[in-house]
Design a protein around this motif. Structure first.
Motif, PDB file in Angstrom:
ATOM      1  N   ASP A  40      51.395  62.390 -57.245  1.00  0.00           N
ATOM      2  CA  ASP A  40      51.900  63.367 -56.274  1.00  0.00           C
ATOM      3  C   ASP A  40      50.827  63.716 -55.249  1.00  0.00           C
ATOM      4  OD1 ASP A  40      54.258  63.395 -57.713  1.00  0.00           O
ATOM      5  OD2 ASP A  40      53.741  65.216 -58.842  1.00  0.00           O
ATOM      6  N   ASN A  41      49.574  63.818 -55.705  1.00  0.00           N
ATOM      7  CA  ASN A  41      48.477  64.125 -54.781  1.00  0.00           C
ATOM      8  C   ASN A  41      48.299  63.030 -53.740  1.00  0.00           C
ATOM      9  OD1 ASN A  41      47.933  66.482 -56.154  1.00  0.00           O
ATOM     10  ND2 ASN A  41      46.279  65.602 -57.386  1.00  0.00           N
ATOM     11  N   VAL A  42      48.410  61.776 -54.165  1.00  0.00           N
ATOM     12  CA  VAL A  42      48.287  60.651 -53.225  1.00  0.00           C
ATOM     13  C   VAL A  42      49.416  60.703 -52.197  1.00  0.00           C
ATOM     14  CG1 VAL A  42      48.324  58.141 -53.002  1.00  0.00           C
ATOM     15  CG2 VAL A  42      47.090  59.197 -54.910  1.00  0.00           C
TER      16      VAL A  42
ATOM     17  N   GLU B 124      48.965  61.265 -48.065  1.00  0.00           N
ATOM     18  CA  GLU B 124      49.497  60.341 -47.057  1.00  0.00           C
ATOM     19  C   GLU B 124      50.443  61.057 -46.108  1.00  0.00           C
ATOM     20  OE1 GLU B 124      51.447  55.900 -46.867  1.00  0.00           O
ATOM     21  OE2 GLU B 124      52.036  57.226 -48.510  1.00  0.00           O
ATOM     22  N   SER B 125      51.282  61.926 -46.647  1.00  0.00           N
ATOM     23  CA  SER B 125      52.225  62.665 -45.814  1.00  0.00           C
ATOM     24  C   SER B 125      51.500  63.565 -44.822  1.00  0.00           C
ATOM     25  CB  SER B 125      53.145  63.500 -46.705  1.00  0.00           C
ATOM     26  OG  SER B 125      54.023  64.276 -45.927  1.00  0.00           O
ATOM     27  N   ARG B 126      50.470  64.267 -45.286  1.00  0.00           N
ATOM     28  CA  ARG B 126      49.697  65.141 -44.393  1.00  0.00           C
ATOM     29  C   ARG B 126      49.018  64.349 -43.299  1.00  0.00           C
ATOM     30  NH1 ARG B 126      47.861  67.257 -49.230  1.00  0.00           N
ATOM     31  NH2 ARG B 126      45.789  66.361 -48.879  1.00  0.00           N
ATOM     32  N   MET B 127      48.434  63.223 -43.662  1.00  0.00           N
ATOM     33  CA  MET B 127      47.740  62.406 -42.675  1.00  0.00           C
ATOM     34  C   MET B 127      48.692  61.919 -41.580  1.00  0.00           C
ATOM     35  SD  MET B 127      44.492  62.342 -43.349  1.00  0.00           S
ATOM     36  CE  MET B 127      44.782  64.075 -43.757  1.00  0.00           C
ATOM     37  N   ARG B 128      49.881  61.529 -41.980  1.00  0.00           N
ATOM     38  CA  ARG B 128      50.857  61.049 -40.986  1.00  0.00           C
ATOM     39  C   ARG B 128      51.341  62.191 -40.098  1.00  0.00           C
ATOM     40  NH1 ARG B 128      51.736  55.908 -41.583  1.00  0.00           N
ATOM     41  NH2 ARG B 128      51.510  54.879 -43.609  1.00  0.00           N
ATOM     42  N   GLN B 129      51.545  63.353 -40.694  1.00  0.00           N
ATOM     43  CA  GLN B 129      51.984  64.498 -39.903  1.00  0.00           C
ATOM     44  C   GLN B 129      50.924  64.921 -38.897  1.00  0.00           C
ATOM     45  OE1 GLN B 129      52.997  67.573 -42.700  1.00  0.00           O
ATOM     46  NE2 GLN B 129      54.833  66.510 -43.454  1.00  0.00           N
ATOM     47  N   MET B 130      49.661  64.732 -39.266  1.00  0.00           N
ATOM     48  CA  MET B 130      48.554  65.127 -38.381  1.00  0.00           C
ATOM     49  C   MET B 130      48.220  64.045 -37.369  1.00  0.00           C
ATOM     50  SD  MET B 130      46.222  66.842 -41.390  1.00  0.00           S
ATOM     51  CE  MET B 130      44.706  66.698 -40.449  1.00  0.00           C
TER      52      MET B 130
ATOM     53  N   ALA C 294      28.654  56.196 -53.288  1.00  0.00           N
ATOM     54  CA  ALA C 294      29.015  57.570 -53.630  1.00  0.00           C
ATOM     55  C   ALA C 294      30.089  58.107 -52.681  1.00  0.00           C
ATOM     56  CB  ALA C 294      27.767  58.455 -53.590  1.00  0.00           C
ATOM     57  N   TYR C 295      29.929  57.821 -51.401  1.00  0.00           N
ATOM     58  CA  TYR C 295      30.898  58.305 -50.422  1.00  0.00           C
ATOM     59  C   TYR C 295      32.274  57.686 -50.670  1.00  0.00           C
ATOM     60  CZ  TYR C 295      33.141  59.453 -46.014  1.00  0.00           C
ATOM     61  OH  TYR C 295      34.021  59.930 -45.070  1.00  0.00           O
ATOM     62  N   HIS C 296      32.297  56.387 -50.932  1.00  0.00           N
ATOM     63  CA  HIS C 296      33.570  55.703 -51.172  1.00  0.00           C
ATOM     64  C   HIS C 296      34.259  56.270 -52.419  1.00  0.00           C
ATOM     65  CE1 HIS C 296      36.511  52.523 -50.830  1.00  0.00           C
ATOM     66  NE2 HIS C 296      36.269  52.121 -52.069  1.00  0.00           N
ATOM     67  N   PHE C 297      33.477  56.477 -53.487  1.00  0.00           N
ATOM     68  CA  PHE C 297      34.052  57.034 -54.713  1.00  0.00           C
ATOM     69  C   PHE C 297      34.641  58.419 -54.434  1.00  0.00           C
ATOM     70  CE2 PHE C 297      34.316  59.215 -58.666  1.00  0.00           C
ATOM     71  CZ  PHE C 297      34.501  58.260 -59.645  1.00  0.00           C
ATOM     72  N   ALA C 298      33.879  59.266 -53.740  1.00  0.00           N
ATOM     73  CA  ALA C 298      34.330  60.636 -53.498  1.00  0.00           C
ATOM     74  C   ALA C 298      35.516  60.682 -52.542  1.00  0.00           C
ATOM     75  CB  ALA C 298      33.173  61.471 -52.943  1.00  0.00           C
ATOM     76  N   TYR C 299      35.469  59.904 -51.475  1.00  0.00           N
ATOM     77  CA  TYR C 299      36.548  59.945 -50.481  1.00  0.00           C
ATOM     78  C   TYR C 299      37.862  59.453 -51.073  1.00  0.00           C
ATOM     79  CZ  TYR C 299      39.421  58.945 -46.429  1.00  0.00           C
ATOM     80  OH  TYR C 299      40.463  58.903 -45.542  1.00  0.00           O
ATOM     81  N   VAL C 300      37.827  58.274 -51.695  1.00  0.00           N
ATOM     82  CA  VAL C 300      39.055  57.711 -52.275  1.00  0.00           C
ATOM     83  C   VAL C 300      39.486  58.518 -53.494  1.00  0.00           C
ATOM     84  CG1 VAL C 300      40.105  55.665 -53.303  1.00  0.00           C
ATOM     85  CG2 VAL C 300      38.500  55.412 -51.410  1.00  0.00           C
ATOM     86  N   GLY C 301      38.520  58.913 -54.323  1.00  0.00           N
ATOM     87  CA  GLY C 301      38.859  59.644 -55.533  1.00  0.00           C
ATOM     88  C   GLY C 301      39.499  60.991 -55.268  1.00  0.00           C
ATOM     89  N   ARG C 302      39.041  61.694 -54.228  1.00  0.00           N
ATOM     90  CA  ARG C 302      39.574  63.031 -53.931  1.00  0.00           C
ATOM     91  C   ARG C 302      41.036  62.991 -53.500  1.00  0.00           C
ATOM     92  NH1 ARG C 302      36.942  67.695 -53.052  1.00  0.00           N
ATOM     93  NH2 ARG C 302      38.325  68.191 -51.317  1.00  0.00           N
ATOM     94  N   ILE C 303      41.481  61.858 -53.013  1.00  0.00           N
ATOM     95  CA  ILE C 303      42.889  61.756 -52.617  1.00  0.00           C
ATOM     96  C   ILE C 303      43.792  62.021 -53.825  1.00  0.00           C
ATOM     97  CG2 ILE C 303      44.679  60.169 -51.784  1.00  0.00           C
ATOM     98  CD1 ILE C 303      42.489  58.799 -50.129  1.00  0.00           C
ATOM     99  N   ALA C 304      43.395  61.510 -54.973  1.00  0.00           N
ATOM    100  CA  ALA C 304      44.177  61.711 -56.196  1.00  0.00           C
ATOM    101  C   ALA C 304      43.656  62.888 -57.018  1.00  0.00           C
ATOM    102  CB  ALA C 304      44.162  60.444 -57.044  1.00  0.00           C
ATOM    103  N   MET C 305      42.316  63.082 -57.013  1.00  0.00           N
ATOM    104  CA  MET C 305      41.709  64.109 -57.858  1.00  0.00           C
ATOM    105  C   MET C 305      40.853  65.036 -57.005  1.00  0.00           C
ATOM    106  SD  MET C 305      40.664  61.766 -61.181  1.00  0.00           S
ATOM    107  CE  MET C 305      39.947  60.446 -60.207  1.00  0.00           C
TER     108      MET C 305
END
Length: 284
Positions: A265-267, A271-277, A146-157
Protein backbone atom coordinates in the motif's frame (compact mmCIF):
# COMPACT_ATOMS: atom_id res chain seq x y z
CA UNK A 1 33.81 -19.93 12.40
CA UNK A 2 34.23 -17.07 9.94
CA UNK A 3 32.37 -14.79 12.31
CA UNK A 4 34.61 -15.88 15.20
CA UNK A 5 37.68 -15.19 13.09
CA UNK A 6 36.38 -11.79 12.10
CA UNK A 7 35.62 -10.89 15.73
CA UNK A 8 39.05 -12.04 16.91
CA UNK A 9 41.02 -10.57 13.99
CA UNK A 10 41.86 -7.12 15.45
CA UNK A 11 43.44 -8.72 18.55
CA UNK A 12 45.55 -11.34 16.75
CA UNK A 13 49.31 -11.22 16.45
CA UNK A 14 50.71 -10.20 13.03
CA UNK A 15 51.42 -13.82 12.06
CA UNK A 16 47.99 -15.03 13.17
CA UNK A 17 46.44 -12.13 11.24
CA UNK A 18 48.17 -13.35 8.09
CA UNK A 19 46.85 -16.85 8.70
CA UNK A 20 43.32 -15.66 9.56
CA UNK A 21 43.20 -13.38 6.53
CA UNK A 22 44.08 -16.27 4.25
CA UNK A 23 41.49 -18.53 5.88
CA UNK A 24 38.77 -15.89 5.53
CA UNK A 25 39.49 -15.22 1.88
CA UNK A 26 40.35 -18.76 0.70
CA UNK A 27 37.93 -21.18 2.40
CA UNK A 28 37.92 -23.63 -0.50
CA UNK A 29 41.72 -23.82 -0.53
CA UNK A 30 41.74 -24.39 3.24
CA UNK A 31 39.26 -27.23 2.76
CA UNK A 32 41.35 -29.14 0.25
CA UNK A 33 44.99 -28.03 0.43
CA UNK A 34 47.55 -29.63 2.71
CA UNK A 35 48.51 -27.60 5.76
CA UNK A 36 51.96 -26.97 4.29
CA UNK A 37 50.55 -25.61 1.03
CA UNK A 38 48.06 -23.39 2.84
CA UNK A 39 50.78 -22.13 5.16
CA UNK A 40 53.03 -21.32 2.22
CA UNK A 41 50.23 -19.47 0.42
CA UNK A 42 49.46 -17.50 3.58
CA UNK A 43 53.17 -16.68 4.10
CA UNK A 44 53.17 -18.29 7.57
CA UNK A 45 54.43 -21.53 9.08
CA UNK A 46 52.32 -24.66 9.44
CA UNK A 47 52.54 -24.28 13.22
CA UNK A 48 50.87 -20.85 12.92
CA UNK A 49 47.84 -22.44 11.26
CA UNK A 50 47.75 -25.01 14.06
CA UNK A 51 47.86 -22.21 16.65
CA UNK A 52 45.00 -20.45 14.85
CA UNK A 53 42.92 -23.63 14.89
CA UNK A 54 43.54 -24.05 18.62
CA UNK A 55 42.72 -20.38 19.20
CA UNK A 56 39.26 -21.22 17.83
CA UNK A 57 38.85 -24.20 20.15
CA UNK A 58 39.94 -27.11 17.93
CA UNK A 59 42.21 -29.87 19.18
CA UNK A 60 43.93 -30.21 15.81
CA UNK A 61 44.24 -28.55 12.43
CA UNK A 62 42.49 -31.53 10.83
CA UNK A 63 39.34 -30.89 12.88
CA UNK A 64 39.53 -27.24 11.86
CA UNK A 65 39.87 -28.13 8.17
CA UNK A 66 37.01 -30.64 8.32
CA UNK A 67 34.60 -27.80 9.10
CA UNK A 68 35.58 -26.12 5.84
CA UNK A 69 35.33 -29.36 3.93
CA UNK A 70 31.77 -29.95 5.14
CA UNK A 71 30.78 -26.32 4.54
CA UNK A 72 31.95 -26.08 0.94
CA UNK A 73 28.82 -25.62 -1.15
CA UNK A 74 28.06 -25.53 -4.83
CA UNK A 75 29.69 -22.61 -6.57
CA UNK A 76 27.86 -19.44 -7.44
CA UNK A 77 25.31 -19.22 -10.18
CA UNK A 78 27.26 -19.25 -13.42
CA UNK A 79 26.36 -15.75 -14.48
CA UNK A 80 30.05 -15.24 -15.13
CA UNK A 81 29.70 -17.60 -18.09
CA UNK A 82 27.68 -14.88 -19.77
CA UNK A 83 30.75 -12.68 -19.64
CA UNK A 84 32.59 -15.35 -21.65
CA UNK A 85 29.80 -15.19 -24.22
CA UNK A 86 30.21 -11.42 -24.22
CA UNK A 87 33.89 -11.91 -25.02
CA UNK A 88 33.04 -14.21 -27.89
CA UNK A 89 30.50 -11.79 -29.28
CA UNK A 90 32.92 -8.91 -29.04
CA UNK A 91 36.03 -10.86 -30.03
CA UNK A 92 36.64 -8.66 -33.06
CA UNK A 93 37.18 -5.58 -30.87
CA UNK A 94 40.35 -4.64 -29.06
CA UNK A 95 38.70 -2.72 -26.22
CA UNK A 96 40.01 -4.96 -23.43
CA UNK A 97 38.98 -2.59 -20.64
CA UNK A 98 35.34 -2.76 -21.74
CA UNK A 99 35.46 -6.56 -21.81
CA UNK A 100 37.30 -6.89 -18.50
CA UNK A 101 34.80 -4.67 -16.70
CA UNK A 102 31.95 -6.75 -18.06
CA UNK A 103 33.66 -9.99 -17.06
CA UNK A 104 34.24 -8.73 -13.51
CA UNK A 105 30.67 -7.44 -13.20
CA UNK A 106 29.10 -10.79 -14.10
CA UNK A 107 31.47 -12.65 -11.81
CA UNK A 108 30.80 -10.31 -8.87
CA UNK A 109 27.03 -10.71 -9.12
CA UNK A 110 27.35 -14.46 -9.63
CA UNK A 111 29.19 -14.77 -6.33
CA UNK A 112 26.29 -13.05 -4.55
CA UNK A 113 23.64 -15.64 -5.39
CA UNK A 114 24.65 -18.59 -3.22
CA UNK A 115 22.56 -20.80 -0.96
CA UNK A 116 24.34 -19.37 2.06
CA UNK A 117 23.49 -15.80 1.08
CA UNK A 118 19.89 -16.72 0.33
CA UNK A 119 19.33 -17.74 3.96
CA UNK A 120 21.22 -14.66 5.15
CA UNK A 121 19.06 -12.35 3.01
CA UNK A 122 15.89 -13.90 4.45
CA UNK A 123 17.15 -13.35 8.01
CA UNK A 124 18.21 -9.76 7.25
CA UNK A 125 14.79 -9.00 5.72
CA UNK A 126 13.11 -10.36 8.85
CA UNK A 127 15.22 -8.09 11.04
CA UNK A 128 14.46 -5.07 8.86
CA UNK A 129 10.73 -5.79 8.99
CA UNK A 130 10.79 -6.23 12.78
CA UNK A 131 12.85 -3.09 13.42
CA UNK A 132 11.28 -0.03 15.00
CA UNK A 133 13.54 2.20 12.90
CA UNK A 134 16.31 1.56 10.38
CA UNK A 135 19.37 3.80 10.00
CA UNK A 136 21.44 3.54 6.81
CA UNK A 137 25.12 4.48 6.85
CA UNK A 138 27.68 4.76 4.06
CA UNK A 139 30.11 7.55 3.28
CA UNK A 140 32.41 8.48 0.42
CA UNK A 141 32.52 5.61 -2.13
CA UNK A 142 29.59 3.78 -0.48
CA UNK A 143 27.32 6.79 -0.04
CA UNK A 144 25.63 5.85 -3.33
CA UNK A 145 24.76 2.46 -1.80
CA UNK A 146 23.38 3.99 1.39
CA UNK A 147 21.39 6.58 -0.54
CA UNK A 148 19.92 3.97 -2.89
CA UNK A 149 18.92 1.72 0.03
CA UNK A 150 17.29 4.61 1.91
CA UNK A 151 15.54 6.19 -1.08
CA UNK A 152 14.07 2.97 -2.49
CA UNK A 153 13.48 1.43 0.93
CA UNK A 154 11.53 4.41 2.29
CA UNK A 155 8.97 4.06 -0.48
CA UNK A 156 7.77 0.85 1.17
CA UNK A 157 9.10 1.35 4.71
CA UNK A 158 8.93 4.96 5.94
CA UNK A 159 10.88 4.06 9.10
CA UNK A 160 14.14 3.98 7.10
CA UNK A 161 16.42 6.99 7.56
CA UNK A 162 19.60 7.92 5.68
CA UNK A 163 22.35 9.13 8.04
CA UNK A 164 24.23 11.96 6.32
CA UNK A 165 26.50 13.18 9.12
CA UNK A 166 26.82 16.62 7.57
CA UNK A 167 28.28 19.54 9.49
CA UNK A 168 29.13 17.40 12.50
CA UNK A 169 25.58 16.14 12.91
CA UNK A 170 26.38 12.43 13.07
CA UNK A 171 25.76 12.06 16.79
CA UNK A 172 22.55 14.10 16.61
CA UNK A 173 21.15 12.02 13.75
CA UNK A 174 21.91 8.75 15.53
CA UNK A 175 20.72 9.85 18.99
CA UNK A 176 17.14 8.77 18.21
CA UNK A 177 18.15 5.15 17.55
CA UNK A 178 18.45 2.44 20.20
CA UNK A 179 17.21 -0.99 21.25
CA UNK A 180 14.86 -2.52 18.69
CA UNK A 181 16.43 -0.57 15.84
CA UNK A 182 18.70 -1.70 13.01
CA UNK A 183 21.60 0.04 11.27
CA UNK A 184 22.59 -1.00 7.75
CA UNK A 185 26.23 -0.06 7.16
CA UNK A 186 28.22 -0.14 3.90
CA UNK A 187 32.01 -0.06 3.78
CA UNK A 188 34.76 -1.23 1.43
CA UNK A 189 38.52 -0.88 1.65
CA UNK A 190 39.80 1.79 2.15
CA UNK A 191 37.38 1.92 5.09
CA UNK A 192 35.93 5.30 5.98
CA UNK A 193 36.43 6.80 9.44
CA UNK A 194 32.95 8.36 9.41
CA UNK A 195 31.33 4.98 8.74
CA UNK A 196 33.25 3.35 11.59
CA UNK A 197 32.33 6.19 13.96
CA UNK A 198 28.64 5.96 13.03
CA UNK A 199 28.66 2.19 13.46
CA UNK A 200 30.37 2.44 16.86
CA UNK A 201 27.85 5.03 18.06
CA UNK A 202 24.96 2.87 16.89
CA UNK A 203 26.35 -0.24 18.59
CA UNK A 204 26.88 1.62 21.87
CA UNK A 205 23.20 2.60 21.79
CA UNK A 206 22.07 -0.99 21.31
CA UNK A 207 21.29 -0.78 17.61
CA UNK A 208 21.63 -4.10 15.75
CA UNK A 209 24.04 -3.81 12.76
CA UNK A 210 23.66 -5.38 9.33
CA UNK A 211 27.01 -4.92 7.58
CA UNK A 212 27.71 -5.00 3.83
CA UNK A 213 31.46 -5.07 3.23
CA UNK A 214 34.16 -6.67 1.09
CA UNK A 215 35.86 -9.15 3.44
CA UNK A 216 35.41 -10.64 6.90
CA UNK A 217 38.67 -8.91 7.83
CA UNK A 218 36.80 -5.60 7.51
CA UNK A 219 36.78 -3.47 10.69
CA UNK A 220 33.00 -3.11 10.24
CA UNK A 221 32.42 -6.82 10.99
CA UNK A 222 33.04 -7.20 14.77
CA UNK A 223 29.72 -6.89 16.60
CA UNK A 224 27.54 -7.20 13.51
CA UNK A 225 24.35 -9.23 13.70
CA UNK A 226 24.50 -10.17 10.02
CA UNK A 227 27.42 -9.69 7.64
CA UNK A 228 27.36 -9.79 3.85
CA UNK A 229 30.68 -9.91 2.03
CA UNK A 230 30.20 -8.85 -1.58
CA UNK A 231 32.70 -9.16 -4.41
CA UNK A 232 33.84 -5.78 -5.73
CA UNK A 233 36.70 -6.67 -8.10
CA UNK A 234 36.97 -4.51 -11.21
CA UNK A 235 39.62 -3.13 -13.57
CA UNK A 236 38.25 0.28 -12.59
CA UNK A 237 40.39 2.28 -10.18
CA UNK A 238 37.66 2.24 -7.49
CA UNK A 239 35.89 -0.79 -5.97
CA UNK A 240 32.74 -1.81 -7.83
CA UNK A 241 29.43 -1.22 -6.01
CA UNK A 242 27.43 -3.33 -8.46
CA UNK A 243 27.09 -6.34 -6.14
CA UNK A 244 26.14 -4.10 -3.22
CA UNK A 245 23.41 -2.42 -5.27
CA UNK A 246 22.14 -5.83 -6.37
CA UNK A 247 22.10 -7.00 -2.76
CA UNK A 248 20.05 -3.92 -1.83
CA UNK A 249 17.50 -4.81 -4.49
CA UNK A 250 17.29 -8.39 -3.21
CA UNK A 251 16.90 -7.32 0.43
CA UNK A 252 14.16 -4.79 -0.30
CA UNK A 253 12.38 -7.20 -2.63
CA UNK A 254 12.34 -9.82 0.16
CA UNK A 255 10.95 -7.25 2.59
CA UNK A 256 8.05 -6.36 0.30
CA UNK A 257 7.43 -9.97 -0.70
CA UNK A 258 7.27 -11.31 2.87
CA UNK A 259 6.22 -8.18 4.77
CA UNK A 260 2.74 -6.94 5.66
CA UNK A 261 0.25 -5.65 3.10
CA UNK A 262 0.98 -2.12 4.31
CA UNK A 263 4.26 -2.17 2.40
CA UNK A 264 2.51 -2.72 -0.91
CA UNK A 265 0.00 0.00 0.00
CA UNK A 266 2.88 2.37 0.78
CA UNK A 267 4.41 1.78 -2.67
CA UNK A 268 1.05 2.41 -4.36
CA UNK A 269 0.51 5.60 -2.33
CA UNK A 270 3.98 6.89 -3.17
CA UNK A 271 3.47 6.35 -6.89
CA UNK A 272 0.07 8.02 -6.75
CA UNK A 273 1.46 11.07 -4.94
CA UNK A 274 4.34 11.41 -7.36
CA UNK A 275 2.00 11.36 -10.35
CA UNK A 276 -0.36 13.86 -8.78
CA UNK A 277 2.58 16.19 -8.11
CA UNK A 278 3.77 15.91 -11.71
CA UNK A 279 7.02 14.20 -10.77
CA UNK A 280 6.98 12.00 -13.88
CA UNK A 281 7.03 12.95 -17.52
CA UNK A 282 3.88 11.92 -19.41
CA UNK A 283 5.21 9.92 -22.35
CA UNK A 284 1.84 8.64 -23.61
Amino acid sequence: MNQQLAEAYPELSPQLKLAAGYVLEHPVEIAFQSIRKSASAAAVTASTLVRLAKRLGFDSYEQFREVFQSAVQAGPVELSGRASQLRNLASQTDDQVFLDVGDAAFDNIGRLFTTDNQARVREAARRLLDARKVAVVGFRDTFACAYHFAYVGRIAMPNIQLIRGQEGGLLTELSAFGDGDVVVAFGFEPYCNETMRALNIAREQGVSPIVITDTLRSPLVPGSAITFTVANATPHFFPSILSAITLIEVLLAECVAFGPDDLVDNVASFESRMRQMGAYVDNS
